[in-house]
Design a protein around this motif. Structure first.
Motif, mmCIF file in Angstrom:
data_model
loop_
_atom_site.group_PDB
_atom_site.id
_atom_site.type_symbol
_atom_site.label_atom_id
_atom_site.label_comp_id
_atom_site.label_asym_id
_atom_site.label_seq_id
_atom_site.Cartn_x
_atom_site.Cartn_y
_atom_site.Cartn_z
ATOM 1 N N UNK A 16 0.824 -1.222 0.000
ATOM 2 C CA UNK A 16 0.000 0.000 0.000
ATOM 3 C C UNK A 16 0.848 1.257 0.000
ATOM 4 N N UNK A 17 1.941 1.220 0.765
ATOM 5 C CA UNK A 17 2.794 2.408 0.845
ATOM 6 C C UNK A 17 3.420 2.669 -0.522
ATOM 7 N N UNK A 18 3.748 1.604 -1.227
ATOM 8 C CA UNK A 18 4.374 1.758 -2.545
ATOM 9 C C UNK A 18 3.351 2.203 -3.594
ATOM 10 N N UNK A 19 2.198 1.507 -3.666
ATOM 11 C CA UNK A 19 1.256 1.755 -4.764
ATOM 12 C C UNK A 19 0.172 2.736 -4.403
ATOM 13 N N UNK A 20 -0.028 3.005 -3.101
ATOM 14 C CA UNK A 20 -1.029 3.984 -2.696
ATOM 15 C C UNK A 20 -2.446 3.454 -2.588
ATOM 16 N N UNK A 21 -2.678 2.150 -2.857
ATOM 17 C CA UNK A 21 -4.048 1.628 -2.736
ATOM 18 C C UNK A 21 -4.415 1.461 -1.258
ATOM 19 N N UNK A 22 -5.726 1.377 -0.998
ATOM 20 C CA UNK A 22 -6.155 1.207 0.388
ATOM 21 C C UNK A 22 -6.259 -0.281 0.712
ATOM 22 N N UNK A 23 -5.660 -0.681 1.846
ATOM 23 C CA UNK A 23 -5.740 -2.081 2.258
ATOM 24 C C UNK A 23 -6.669 -2.216 3.450
ATOM 25 N N UNK A 24 -7.685 -3.085 3.297
ATOM 26 C CA UNK A 24 -8.558 -3.386 4.434
ATOM 27 C C UNK A 24 -7.983 -4.634 5.089
ATOM 28 N N UNK A 25 -7.570 -4.477 6.350
ATOM 29 C CA UNK A 25 -6.853 -5.565 7.034
ATOM 30 C C UNK A 25 -7.816 -6.358 7.906
ATOM 31 N N UNK A 26 -7.850 -7.668 7.687
ATOM 32 C CA UNK A 26 -8.725 -8.539 8.495
ATOM 33 C C UNK A 26 -7.839 -9.579 9.173
ATOM 34 N N UNK A 27 -7.562 -9.422 10.479
ATOM 35 C CA UNK A 27 -6.724 -10.440 11.148
ATOM 36 C C UNK A 27 -7.435 -11.797 11.143
ATOM 37 N N UNK A 28 -6.778 -12.865 10.670
ATOM 38 C CA UNK A 28 -7.452 -14.174 10.570
ATOM 39 C C UNK A 28 -8.021 -14.662 11.907
ATOM 40 N N UNK A 29 -7.386 -14.294 13.048
ATOM 41 C CA UNK A 29 -7.885 -14.833 14.319
ATOM 42 C C UNK A 29 -9.288 -14.300 14.636
ATOM 43 N N UNK A 30 -9.656 -13.155 14.009
ATOM 44 C CA UNK A 30 -11.007 -12.625 14.248
ATOM 45 C C UNK A 30 -12.078 -13.549 13.644
ATOM 46 N N UNK A 31 -11.684 -14.366 12.669
ATOM 47 C CA UNK A 31 -12.657 -15.273 12.051
ATOM 48 C C UNK A 31 -13.110 -16.358 13.022
#
Length: 1139
Positions: A778-793
């Protein structure tokens, strides 16, 4: 009706067109009813009208009624049912004339006369019980006293008492009844058997009837039983009575016995055995052939060739008193009821048709007939024939018999790997100890080996009364075999001996020495007539953000630039289990937070440039900020998975190990984890006094950095990537700044990422491509990353999928473990999700990030399951990375869909690729691991000669790319050992390019598809990691292939893993079903591995679900499992050592 095989009986009734059932009131009451009181129709049975024949329900016929007496012609009088070896039920039709003739012949042979009394213990509905106790008795007006099985069970002496009380002249019994009477006999002086002139032993043709007859005579001789009244006979449903011993006259010599060699019998010849009593079979004669019948002996299998006098064969009979056909089965009938024997040249002998009796035997001196077994009880093992009854007799002769029940033992053979294998199943007494059972089992093995010279494949003990029964308490062998093969036998003890009895494995492969000879001469891009197996991604050419690239060579500069030019653009959104954004980071916020951390590092950690700093964070934005904080401060971040608070003992040592190996100058972490690192629980597994400086980044003062560090060269190390491989090796690789930029750029190009795009990431951010996507892209390309920690599943399974739907995400990345969680956990809930409005039609690409062969079964079932929610079947694909290059392939937005090929498993073991059609036997589907990334070149190389290989040849995957890692990170200067993994040259061909060796086997295949540029597309197929492969019998096996077979073997196998121990193959299977299934798995696992992989399993370990360790990428940690197994820490449900 609950008896084994009842549905087969129903099938026979249907095919005979039966519509009426006669029964008694008591039986009718006992039948299962529907709630409305109607009789249930049994599985497989036709609709029947039930008629009760008790006299109180019948009316007297009128005075002038006379029964219609038909002439004795060849129409069927009745049909008697019999079960074949396979368990199918057939009806033998007996004509009116045959019924009559048979009764006359029995009358003559047994010398029946009017008014005699007969005691019958046998089933009077069929067979000897019917022929003697009903039909012949009516013909001769004999009084018959029937003793039902139920009475015998309650009082085993009842029949002997009936003989005594009624002064019976004839008794019809089986060996079992003799045995029971002896067991129950307590010196009853007043019981007399002197009235008997004939004790007909119905199963006298059975090899072990001799001992029962002798023992019975021994016990009851004082009660007046005479030796000459014992009359064994031989019968079969097809030929009816084949032979019977005539009642002897007092004083005449008793018939002889035959003592035969077991070895001879197994080869089908008669050899008198005089020396070794152990391997001898003693058989008694069954008297002479019936009056009016002709008999001869023919070969049991193949054409009915007449046997020589010293050969054993099937007894065939010609008489008017036998069955006429199998009802409704003309084809089978011809082969059984209309056999014409032939001589050695194949010419028929005479024109008289004979009936095959199904009995094996020979004619001895004085025309006496000896039977040594039944055709259906024959087990053909490696060209020799063994009789099931003989094996039963040997097993029962083994002491202590207190382990098993005498009559409850079943022997059959199953076909595994091109030969029949012998299985013995016995019922274990409830009071037998484990020790007794194993002693008994191993003695049975030895006895059968020494007496019959044949190896047992499997010996199983089941709980009392669990083997399928026939109506009168015998064992239903074909059902027992069916249970065994389906895994429904539920043994309580089992012993498999495949090593001794599987003798037809192919010879182990001898590896040929490899040399680079003239055969593999290169011509341009061809190796010996084949195109060289190489493929490459697009060029990394200049891209639109040219000023970004020119000005900012490093990722840290890219972040500063974004913070200045687009400060409020949100780069990261972190979600919790409820799907709520708990934390977001704009370019500026991330930059500011990184500065704060860099300042803290300088002050609290007194860090020098180039020091390693360990990041210990749960998946989130703190982790990202700390990473850039390290870059700003000029130190090298090392990202480590935090220890699991509930399982410190297992997870903390790994953390400690990485910290020690990388000589970390300090640890950046959260307040919560700081507490855990210094806790008393932690001190139980590591030394907590020697941690490097720990900086808690939750609460830092605001400080500006004087200046941000700028690395002097692009080759400087940006970060270290540590990962535990599936073989349990901890390896860290060095990633330089130039590699980071090249990798990010390559991903940007492949996935078309830019500021206005949004992607969702649900995987662990600790190493490999997962870390790159979470922290760097994201820092390189500027896109937005939605982060979902797997343990929340774990708290909310649908979190990932509902996020994709809610944010209308086009591109998402996950791990196999996340995909598996969704497939297993949400499989039944698609309707519910649909109702909640979850719609996945927006998803264009869903990439599984992995370092292994694509798991086709999982990705297919995921696609299939969520198709209902609009997921496109083309969306799911996989990425491939390794230690030397974190991202080799990824599907991306352009180019053809991943292709699938089918390869032959057998060839694969020989390190060859043979492409086959879909559905071919022993074929393995392989899916391409996505498209090769821009800037990456791949070549397939022979790992031994290091020469390039041709298209569709299996070899090691070598990579040349600007984002290869710079080398392994080791402290003690052991780089030289592994240096060849990174800078290797081909032994011939192109001698200048430097390649990195991935350690994975695979092949490149040119497909018919076209890539974006219009050229034919080269697909890379990953087969598996070289480290993981098992070398067995000179062949190379991939554990996943065996595990796939094992998991298919039984419905209760949840997960499985294989590894080797010394030279043995060990299979660990997790039991998903009930505990009683545990031992059913042992033979099925052994069978499937033998059949599909030509290997004998040495040890089968059955464990609880969740025992096989799996890392965050969803890969099995087979070496950890092996260590636990060797250290005896698995706490298994059962361990079977296959002898």
């Amino acid at each position: 009706m609950g008896d084994a095989g009842s549905s087969q009986v129903g099938f026979l009734l249907g095919s005979c067109g039966v519509g009426l059932a006669l029964t008694s009131e008591i039986c009718l009451k006992g039948l299962p009813k529907t709630p409305t009181g109607e009789i249930l129709s049994f599985k497989g049975w036709p609709r029947l009208k039930w008629v009760v024949t008790d006299s109180k329900y019948l009316t007297k016929p009128s005075k002038d009624w006379t029964p219609h007496v038909p002439t004795a012609n060849t129409e069927p009088a009745y049909i008697e049912y019999k079960a074949s070896k396979e368990g199918t039920v057939m009806g033998v039709a007996v004509s009116k004339v045959a019924m009559l003739t048979h009764c006359q012949a029995l009358t003559q042979a047994c010398n029946y006369c009017e008014g005699e009394t007969m005691v019958n213990v046998l089933d009077f509905k069929k067979d000897i019980g019917l022929w003697h106790g009903v039909l012949t008795a009516v013909m001769n007006r004999i009084h018959t006293i029937s003793v039902p099985y139920a009475v015998m069970k309650a009082c085993p002496l009842s029949w002997v008492q009936r003989v005594h009380v009624n002064k019976a002249r004839v008794a019809l019994v089986k060996c079992r009844d003799l045995h029971w009477a002896m067991m129950a006999h307590r010196d009853q002086k007043d019981t007399s058997l002197a009235s008997l002139r004939m004790l007909i032993v119905a199963d006298g043709a059975n090899p072990w009837s001799v001992s029962s007859c002798d023992a019975f005579l021994n016990v009851f001789q004082p009660n007046g039983l005479k030796a000459e009244v014992i009359c064994p006979c031989a019968t079969s449903p097809e030929a009816m009575t084949v032979a019977i011993r005539r009642p002897g006259v007092p004083g005449t010599p008793l018939p002889a016995r035959a003592i035969l060699s077991m070895g001879g019998l197994s080869h089908g010849v008669i050899r008198v055995n005089t020396e070794d009593k152990n391997s001898a079979l003693t058989v008694q004669d069954v008297g002479h052939v019936m009056p009016g019948a002709l008999m001869c002996i023919v070969k049991a299998d193949g054409p009915p060739l007449l046997c020589k006098t010293d050969e054993i064969g099937e007894i065939v009979i010609n008489s008017r008193a036998g069955g006429t056909m199998y009802y409704g089965l003309p084809g089978v009938t011809k082969n059984t009821f209309e056999v014409i024997p032939v001589n050695s040249s194949g010419a028929p002998i005479g024109e008289i048709p004979f009936v095959r009796s199904g009995l094996l035997g020979f004619v001895g001196p004085g025309s006496l007939i000896f039977v040594v077994g039944k055709n259906e009880g024959l087990l053909n093992v490696s060209g020799r024939r063994h009789n099931a009854d003989d094996l039963v007799a040997t097993a029962l002769a083994v002491e202590p018999v207190k382990t098993v029940y005498r009559g409850r033992i079943s022997v059959f053979s199953v076909t595994v790997f091109y030969d029949e294998r012998i299985v013995i199943v016995a019922e274990q007494r409830p009071d037998a100890s484990e020790e007794d059972s194993f002693q008994w089992m191993s003695r049975v093995l030895q006895a059968i080996d020494s007496i019959h010279q044949v190896g047992l494949y499997c010996l199983a003990l089941v709980p009392a009364n669990t083997l399928p029964k026939t109506p009168l308490g015998g064992i239903h062998v074909s059902d027992a075999k069916q249970f065994f093969l389906e895994g429904n036998l539920h043994p309580c003890n089992i012993l498999m001996c495949p090593h001794t009895c599987v003798t037809n494995l192919p010879k182990p492969r001898q590896k040929q020495p490899v040399g680079v000879g003239p055969a593999s001469i290169m011509v341009g891009n061809l190796v010996a007539g084949k195109r060289i197996a190489q493929a490459s991604g697009r060029d990394l050419g200049m891209i639109e953000d040219q000023d970004l690239i020119r000005k900012h060579l490093y990722l840290s500069e890219a972040l500063q630039w974004r913070a200045q030019t687009d400060p409020d653009h949100v780069l990261y959104v972190l979600l919790n289990a409820k799907g709520v954004a708990v934390c977001t980071a704009t370019c500026l916020q991330l930059h500011k937070r990184a500065e704060k951390i860099a300042a803290a590092l300088m002050e609290k950690g007194s860090i020098n440039t180039g020091d390693n700093v360990v990041l210990l964070y749960p998946p989130g934005i703190d982790l990202i900020a700390s990473f850039y904080g390290c870059l700003y401060a000029g130190c090298v971040p090392v990202n480590v998975r935090p220890p699991h608070p509930q399982n410190l003992g297992a997870t903390l040592p790994t953390v400690r190990m990485i910290i020690d190996v990388c000589k970390a100058a300090c640890i950046l972490t959260t307040q919560n984890l700081t507490r855990i690192l210094r806790s008393k629980e932690a001190s139980a597994s590591v030394n907590i006094k020697t941690w490097p400086t720990i900086i808690d980044t939750d609460d830092l003062p605001r400080r500006r950095l004087p200046q941000i560090y700028k690395p002097p060269t692009a080759e400087m190390i940006a970060y270290l990537d540590f990962s535990v491989s599936t073989t349990g090796m901890l390896t860290g690789v060095k990633i330089s700044h130039v590699a980071v930029s090249a990798l990010c750029r390559s991903i940007k190009l492949q996935c078309e990422l830019y500021s206005s795009r949004q992607i969702a990431i649900c995987l662990d951010p600790y190493c490999g491509l997962g870390f790159v996507l979470w922290c760097l892209a994201s820092v390189y390309s500027g896109h937005q990353s939605i982060l979902i920690p797997p343990f929340e599943l774990e708290t909310c399974l649908s979190l990932w999928l509902s996020t994709l739907s809610q944010y209308r995400i086009r591109d998402t990345f996950c791990s196999y473990s996340v995909m598996e969680l969704c497939t297993k956990g949400l499989g039944t809930q698609t309707e519910l999700l649909k109702a909640r409005g979850v719609n996945l039609s927006c998803v264009r690409s869903c990439v599984v990030v992995a370092e292994e062969r694509p798991r086709l079964v999982l990705t297919h079932s995921f696609s299939k399951l969520f198709k209902d929610l609009g997921l496109s079947p083309r969306a799911v694909s996989t990425a491939f990375g390794s230690r030397v290059n974190l991202a080799v392939c990824m599907q991306g937005t352009t180019g053809p869909d991943p292709s699938t090929v089918y390869v032959d498993l057998k060839s694969l073991r020989h390190d060859r690729v043979r492409l086959v059609e879909r559905g071919a036997p022993q074929s393995l589907p392989l899916m391409e691991s996505g498209k090769i990334l821009p800037g990456v070149r791949v070549i397939i190389v022979n790992p031994e000669t290091r020469g390039p290989l041709g298209d569709s040849h299996l070899g090691e995957i070598w990579i040349n790319s600007p984002h290869n890692a710079s080398g392994y990170f080791t402290i003690y200067g052991e780089e030289s050992l592994q240096a060849d993994h990174f800078n290797t040259k081909l032994s011939f061909g192109d001698p200048t390019t430097l390649w990195a060796r991935t350690g994975y086997l695979g092949f490149v295949k040119r497909t018919e598809l076209l890539d974006a540029a219009g050229d034919r597309h080269d697909a890379l197929f990953v087969v598996g990691s070289l480290d993981e492969t098992l070398e067995l019998r000179g062949l190379r096996y991939h554990p996943t292939d065996m595990e796939t077979s094992v998991s298919r073997a039984h419905r209760s196998i949840a997960e499985s893993a294989v590894f080797t121990w010394t030279n043995l193959l060990v299979v660990v299977a997790e039991l998903g079903g009930s505990e009683q299934d545990a031992l059913d798995l042992v033979p099925l696992i052994t069978n499937v591995v033998l059949e599909e992989h030509h290997l004998i399993v040495g040890v089968v370990v059955i464990v609880d679900p969740g025992v096989i360790p799996i890392n965050s990428r969803g890969e099995k940690q087979r070496m950890h499992l092996r260590d636990s197994f060797l250290a005896d820490q698995l706490d298994p449900i059962y361990v079977a050592y296959n002898m």
